[in-house]
Design an enzyme around this catalytic site. Structure first.
Site, PDB file in Angstrom:
ATOM      1  N   ASP A 167      -8.994   3.036  -2.551  1.00 58.12           N
ATOM      2  CA  ASP A 167      -9.945   3.492  -1.533  1.00 58.12           C
ATOM      3  C   ASP A 167     -11.261   3.967  -2.138  1.00 58.12           C
ATOM      4  O   ASP A 167     -11.490   5.168  -2.315  1.00 58.12           O
ATOM      5  CB  ASP A 167      -9.318   4.617  -0.712  1.00 58.12           C
ATOM      6  CG  ASP A 167      -8.109   4.153   0.079  1.00 58.12           C
ATOM      7  OD1 ASP A 167      -7.958   2.934   0.258  1.00 58.12           O
ATOM      8  OD2 ASP A 167      -7.310   5.007   0.507  1.00 58.12           O
ATOM      9  N   ASP A 214       0.850  -1.187   0.000  1.00 60.25           N
ATOM     10  CA  ASP A 214       0.000   0.000   0.000  1.00 60.25           C
ATOM     11  C   ASP A 214       0.888   1.240   0.000  1.00 60.25           C
ATOM     12  O   ASP A 214       2.096   1.157   0.236  1.00 60.25           O
ATOM     13  CB  ASP A 214      -0.906  -0.030   1.240  1.00 60.25           C
ATOM     14  CG  ASP A 214      -2.083   0.932   1.152  1.00 60.25           C
ATOM     15  OD1 ASP A 214      -2.397   1.387   0.030  1.00 60.25           O
ATOM     16  OD2 ASP A 214      -2.682   1.221   2.195  1.00 60.25           O
ATOM     17  N   GLU A 220       2.701   4.689  -4.335  1.00 58.56           N
ATOM     18  CA  GLU A 220       2.715   5.518  -5.557  1.00 58.56           C
ATOM     19  C   GLU A 220       4.069   6.209  -5.806  1.00 58.56           C
ATOM     20  O   GLU A 220       4.367   6.453  -6.985  1.00 58.56           O
ATOM     21  CB  GLU A 220       1.599   6.550  -5.494  1.00 58.56           C
ATOM     22  CG  GLU A 220       0.205   5.976  -5.593  1.00 58.56           C
ATOM     23  CD  GLU A 220      -0.206   5.173  -4.365  1.00 58.56           C
ATOM     24  OE1 GLU A 220      -0.871   4.142  -4.528  1.00 58.56           O
ATOM     25  OE2 GLU A 220       0.171   5.573  -3.245  1.00 58.56           O
TER      26      GLU A 220
END
Length: 820
Positions: free
Chosen positions: A480, A399, A402
């Site tokens: 999300d 997670d 990015e």
């Protein structure tokens, strides 16, 4: 940015038998044929740097093709075919016509013009291609993008971004996959732009639009042009280029339960116990960031999880795997051994002056590993081994990769500054040039570690961010989302877009991550999730509980039913995943992939196919008990009732709260296994010393086939469900051929011995007089409904009933039918 402008006049050209090079004052254009339907086009600004390798392309060596260049009146023409030198050119491959003044590139296959690069614009650190936009041209792919299936009419950006509010206009998102499929008059073509820097795809955002453009903020545009004309063939070729997913372990295809967060240990045990007591199948419990000590990666909170090894062992005995979240941000703390090791090994991304860059993540001030460096990937793998693999953790959840940083950069983005440095010594580059690779390289490091330190098991990794080729290393979820009806619908084109971009193992947070789900929304989402490749329930901190039993008895019964259906359908899902691992084709498919040429499905975004033959039409509006369903040409059967429909039209399907409309194409086969609580039951059954061929009460002795009259072929794939023995032949393939009057079940081929010894068939649309290998057999009309049937089942449109036939053989037989 020093503007140079449109490339106008060609100064010279050369062809060395392999590469055609076009030279202008501002740039060099190289065309390299790789296959008869694939050409690499590299545009490099004069005086600029070379290509920065991304790692996306894995196939470097291609079989030889025949390439010839001829002069034309105003340029040259490059023709590609697969014929050997000395043979006549069939003209079936790509032909590229290059005009010299101004530079213009036209792409043909056969007599079909599929793309025209009417202008190429070059600046010192920016290159753009402007292409002619067909009047009714549609576009697909580009990975994770909000909106409907057809991408035309919007401008899209490739820049991996943590944006948790997914509204219709949200862009960019977590994934950056610059692969595009165009469709003109029913014929497809493709374009992959291999650039890890920021890029843009403007697909006619300004109306009226006569062109579309592809732009990279880089002095090099490295592109691959696919001629098509089949969308299927383009995806197969693209995944040949960028690699295909590995066959996942069977347990990864079951139901997974997660929330942010399950803690302490007692709460994890409570949830696991409830699944078994309530008879709801589940294979994995996931741990979010609260299992860590102060969010320090590679640690366990000693109060909340005092003995993680024992917890993992206890859950495993009851059929549960454990998956842990792992974030890249490493707490800046001289007392933290992971940070000290990272500093000593020079594993972190640095500022331009050589100091370690410090951003902000869950643990506070954080340093970020530089996964482009091989040494860093190896170090990361050792830490994974110590913290998770050695403790029995089965999967890793990546997670915030990015990478996300709560400390915004100068551009106001929640990520690293553009000028921080990454890469091997002597080949350091700015982050802006490789930003989109962060999740990809983190996934690669994690995958390599699981393969290295647990070589007997197939890795399971889930990632939020990725780049082209991410399918080689990880499954992907869409990040999300929210408990909104709009996101129930958005789940379908999001996942189909990823599948068209080479990523088959994809899913969403079922029930929604942010906000509070209602009972109706949760039920509908679970019904749909049961038919999606990755099936995980997940919700955020502070939201209401979203376990299957959290919304009362009615919804609990619906969840139990559909999760059990998912587990009974595992033979189907496993077969489709094996196909994906060989071909790159998605498990969850838009109808256009199988019905290319049918204009009515070109932007159909609220239905999907499982493989070729199963159509799912989820309900995504509150209060709806019916929905309009488009059935493609041919005949289709209602999966629940057996009712037959003529396709090529819309129908109104009944959809009470406990039913999601599902249809099967005529000639289709739906294989089903036994009812189980977790996939470990398969392995236990396979090694049980008490199993015999006469153990008719053993549920693993029976393969159930739902067969729908028509013309079709299905090849069931089976193996041990984990490990790599299948690569050495330890697999089974059973070919099932269907006509309107005959079903042939072949003998399983391969070294794997299936668990089943008998075949139970439910026949839809066949005649009622049945023989097996020439001998008449008794059939049982299915008057009583099982959990697959609507309680008030409709009579088939042709008044034939569903028939049940049991054959006490492991394949190698033919069933023939006729009407009485």
């Amino acid at each position: 940015m020093d503007a140079v402008g449109i490339l106008d006049r060609v100064l010279e050209w050369e062809f060395n038998g392999r590469v055609l090079t076009i030279i202008t004052a501002a740039a060099r254009v190289a065309l390299t044929p790789l296959a008869e339907d694939l050409v690499r086009m590299t545009i490099s600004a004069a005086g600029g740097r070379g290509v920065i390798p991304t790692g996306a392309v894995v196939k470097k060596a291609w079989p030889p093709v025949r390439a010839t260049v001829t002069r034309t009146g105003q340029g040259v023409s490059l023709s590609v075919s697969r014929e050997a030198p000395g043979e006549a050119n069939s003209g079936s491959g790509i032909r590229v016509k290059i005009g010299f003044s101004p530079l213009q590139v036209k792409w043909y296959r056969g007599g079909r013009l599929f793309a025209t690069d009417e202008a190429i614009e070059v600046c010192r650190d920016r290159i753009a291609i402007h292409r002619v936009l067909g009047p009714n041209e549609r576009f697909y792919g580009l990975g994770q993008k909000m909106g409907f299936l057809d991408r035309r009419g919007r401008k899209y950006e490739m820049w991996a971004t943590d944006d948790p509010l997914h509204t219709p206009g949200t862009d960019p998102m977590y994934q950056s996959i610059p692969f595009l499929i165009g469709l003109r008059k029913g014929k497809a073509h493709g374009l992959f732009v291999d650039c890890a820097a920021r890029s843009f795809f403007d697909l006619g955002s300004c109306e009226p639009a006569g062109t579309y453009s592809v732009e990279v903020l880089s002095p090099v545009l490295d592109a691959y042009v696919f001629a098509g004309p089949s969308m299927r063939d383009i995806i197969v070729r693209y995944t040949e280029l960028t690699g295909r997913m590995e066959l996942p372990p069977l347990w990864a295809l079951g139901y997974h339960q997660c929330r942010y967060s399950y803690y302490p240990e007692a709460r994890v045990r409570e949830v696991a116990k409830a699944f078994r007591e309530k008879d709801i199948p589940c294979d994995a419990i996931w741990l979010d960031i609260h299992y860590m000590d102060g969010y320090r990666v590679f640690t366990w909170d000693k109060e909340r999880f005092p003995n993680p090894e024992r917890l993992v062992e206890d859950l495993a005995r009851d059929g549960f795997k454990v998956v842990t979240i792992v974030d890249p941000g490493i707490k800046v703390d001289p007392e933290f051994d992971v940070y000290r090791e990272g500093m000593e090994g020079r594993h972190f991304i640095t500022n331009p002056d050589g100091t370690v860059h410090v951003g902000e993540a869950w643990p506070g001030p954080s340093a970020f590993p530089d996964f482009i460096r091989e040494k860093t990937r190896l170090w990361w793998g050792k830490k994974l081994k110590e913290a998770y693999i050695d403790k029995g953790v089965s999967g890793v959840w990546l997670d915030m990769n990015e990478p996300a940083s709560f400390r915004k950069n100068l551009q106001g983005e929640r990520t690293l500054p553009h000028d921080v440095l990454q890469g091997e010594d002597g080949r350091r580059v700015q982050h802006k040039d490789v930003h989109n690779l962060y999740g990809f390289t983190m996934s690669r490091a994690t995958y390599d570690a699981l393969r290295r330190y647990a070589p007997e098991k197939r890795p399971f990794i889930l990632t939020r961010s990725g780049y082209a080729g991410i399918q080689r290393y990880a499954a992907v979820w869409m990040g999300d989302n929210h408990s909104w009806w709009e996101h129930v619908l958005a789940s379908v084109p999001l996942c189909m877009g990823m599948g068209l971009s080479g990523v088959p193992f994809v899913g969403v947070d079922v029930g929604g991550f942010g906000g509070d789900a209602t009972a109706e929304l949760y039920a509908r989402w679970m019904e749909m999730g049961a038919f999606m490749p990755f099936f995980r329930g997940h919700t955020a901190l502070g939201t209401r509980d979203q376990e299957p039993w959290s919304f009362g008895p009615e919804v609990e019964d619906i969840c139990r039913r559909y999760i059990k259906i998912r587990y009974r359908l595992l033979p189907l899902f496993y077969t489709l995943f094996e196909e994906a691992s060989r071909t790159g084709l998605p498990v969850m498919r838009p109808l256009i992939l199988e019905e290319q040429g049918d204009e009515r499905v070109e932007n159909l975004s609220d239905e999907f196919l499982l493989g070729r033959d199963i159509l799912v039409a989820p309900v995504y509006l509150p209060g709806q008990t019916k929905r309009l369903v488009y059935l493609p040409r041919g005949e289709w059967y209602d999966f629940w009732t057996g009712r037959r429909y003529r396709g090529g039209r819309h129908i109104v399907a009944n959809a009470p709260l406990d039913i999601v409309p599902v249809f099967v194409r005529a000639g289709g086969v739906v294989p089903m296994g036994p009812e189980i609580s977790h996939t470990s039951a398969y392995r236990c059954a396979g090694v049980s010393p008490t199993r015999t061929m006469q153990s008719a009460e053993d549920p693993f002795d029976t393969l159930t086939l739902h067969v729908f009259a028509g013309e079709g072929v299905f090849e069931l794939y089976e193996d041990e469900g984990d490990g790599y023995a299948y690569r050495n032949g330890a697999f089974g393939r059973t070919r099932i051929t269907v006509t309107k009057e005959r079903i042939t079940v072949g003998t399983p081929r391969g070294d794997y011995r299936p668990l089943w010894r008998r075949v139970e068939m439910f026949l839809y649309g066949f005649g009622d007089i049945i023989s097996v290998d020439g001998e008449l057999v008794k059939t049982q009309e299915r008057f009583k409904s099982d959990f697959l049937s609507i309680p008030t089942a409709e009579v088939l449109s042709d008044a034939r009933r569903t028939l049940k036939v049991v054959v006490e053989k492991q394949g190698g037989f033919t069933v023939e039918t006729r009407c009485s």
